[in-house]
Design a protein around this motif. Sequence first.
Motif, mmCIF file in Angstrom:
data_model
loop_
_atom_site.group_PDB
_atom_site.id
_atom_site.type_symbol
_atom_site.label_atom_id
_atom_site.label_comp_id
_atom_site.label_asym_id
_atom_site.label_seq_id
_atom_site.Cartn_x
_atom_site.Cartn_y
_atom_site.Cartn_z
ATOM 1 N N SER A 166 12.114 7.328 -4.338
ATOM 2 C CA SER A 166 12.591 7.802 -3.033
ATOM 3 C C SER A 166 12.134 6.879 -1.904
ATOM 4 N N HIS A 167 13.096 6.539 -1.039
ATOM 5 C CA HIS A 167 12.833 5.722 0.155
ATOM 6 C C HIS A 167 12.288 4.332 -0.190
ATOM 7 N N SER A 168 12.681 3.807 -1.329
ATOM 8 C CA SER A 168 12.179 2.485 -1.731
ATOM 9 C C SER A 168 12.621 1.391 -0.757
ATOM 10 N N GLU A 169 13.793 1.582 -0.105
ATOM 11 C CA GLU A 169 14.254 0.586 0.857
ATOM 12 C C GLU A 169 13.311 0.490 2.051
ATOM 13 N N GLN A 170 12.820 1.663 2.529
ATOM 14 C CA GLN A 170 11.885 1.659 3.656
ATOM 15 C C GLN A 170 10.558 1.010 3.262
ATOM 16 N N TYR A 171 10.112 1.286 2.030
ATOM 17 C CA TYR A 171 8.878 0.661 1.557
ATOM 18 C C TYR A 171 9.033 -0.858 1.495
ATOM 19 N N HIS A 172 10.213 -1.296 1.110
ATOM 20 C CA HIS A 172 10.471 -2.735 1.018
ATOM 21 C C HIS A 172 10.388 -3.391 2.391
ATOM 22 N N GLN A 173 10.844 -2.696 3.418
ATOM 23 C CA GLN A 173 10.781 -3.233 4.766
ATOM 24 C C GLN A 173 9.346 -3.315 5.261
ATOM 25 N N ILE A 174 8.501 -2.399 4.800
ATOM 26 C CA ILE A 174 7.093 -2.407 5.203
ATOM 27 C C ILE A 174 6.351 -3.573 4.563
ATOM 28 N N ASP A 175 6.519 -3.724 3.243
ATOM 29 C CA ASP A 175 5.803 -4.788 2.521
ATOM 30 C C ASP A 175 6.583 -5.112 1.250
ATOM 31 N N ALA A 176 7.295 -6.213 1.283
ATOM 32 C CA ALA A 176 8.144 -6.587 0.145
ATOM 33 C C ALA A 176 7.315 -6.922 -1.091
ATOM 34 N N ASP A 177 6.163 -7.580 -0.903
ATOM 35 C CA ASP A 177 5.323 -7.958 -2.045
ATOM 36 C C ASP A 177 4.740 -6.731 -2.732
ATOM 37 N N GLU A 178 4.262 -5.774 -1.952
ATOM 38 C CA GLU A 178 3.713 -4.549 -2.535
ATOM 39 C C GLU A 178 4.815 -3.742 -3.225
ATOM 40 N N THR A 179 6.013 -3.778 -2.663
ATOM 41 C CA THR A 179 7.154 -3.091 -3.289
ATOM 42 C C THR A 179 7.440 -3.686 -4.660
ATOM 43 N N ALA A 180 7.423 -5.010 -4.757
ATOM 44 C CA ALA A 180 7.642 -5.670 -6.047
ATOM 45 C C ALA A 180 6.554 -5.301 -7.044
#
Length: 285
Positions: A166-180
């Motif tokens: 859920s809301h993975s797109e928002q997490y990606h905007q916060i920190d792309a490296d941590e999302t990966a």
Amino acid sequence: MRRKYRLSLERAIALLIAIIILLLVGSIDMPINIFYPMAALCLVGSIVGLFLPSILTTWLIIFSFIIGVFMVIIGYILIPIWERTIVVIALPLMLGLSSLIKIRAGSIASAKLSKDQIIKYSNERDVTTNLWNTQEAEDFYNKCIDFLKQTKIPAAEFSATLIYWSHSEQYHQIDADETATVLKKIGQQLRNTRVPSERVFYLEEGYFLVLGSINSKIVLNKLNERSMETMEKTAFHTDESETKIQFQCSDLIITNENVDKYKDFKQLTKKLVREHEMEIIREYQ
């Protein structure tokens, strides 16, 4: 640091041909015509060096040179010393150059094979999660559908589970490296919590698809609960905080009765995504 010079395959071939021509042309103009022996040495050296293993070629070069020098020193041959010298070095030279050509050609073939394997692997896998990608998921799903239609056996039913971060797109905007990092961890958790016969795919944008031969809704629910419990322990880390992430899960068992409704991969994903949306609506009611 000085760069080491490496003779390319094309230059090695050109050098071998040039030396063969020089040896053959030069042998004709020598006081004693040794064209045919020289041609034989060039032919044998070129062929043997291409087919013998490198270690055997090296030993053959050493032995042929030693034997040639020994014959020049103690042998009584009515050939000028410089002609004898050319005869002595001809075979080792041909062996060395042809072996070098073989090594260079092998390196190029190996590099080409490795490149093709990497391209094939990258086309089948998602780089971040190391899971099969959307195209592979669609291909596998189509095979399952075709098998189900052909067999008409109830036991051939299979399951599909769609898990969404859920809301993975928002997490990606916060920190792309941590999302990966989190996506990779989720992929590993799914592999560890599913039945070995199931296949896990990453469809991008936070969606994970699990396809397998589960034909029991009870068993499927237990597996999904296990996966969700494990994944929900995962946290998204930033410099300021640590946030537990949430997931949505929807599943479906494909049977002989409903196979026509979900014979297309897009129909399947649309159905499972709609289940996610309905779950959100029920939560806000």
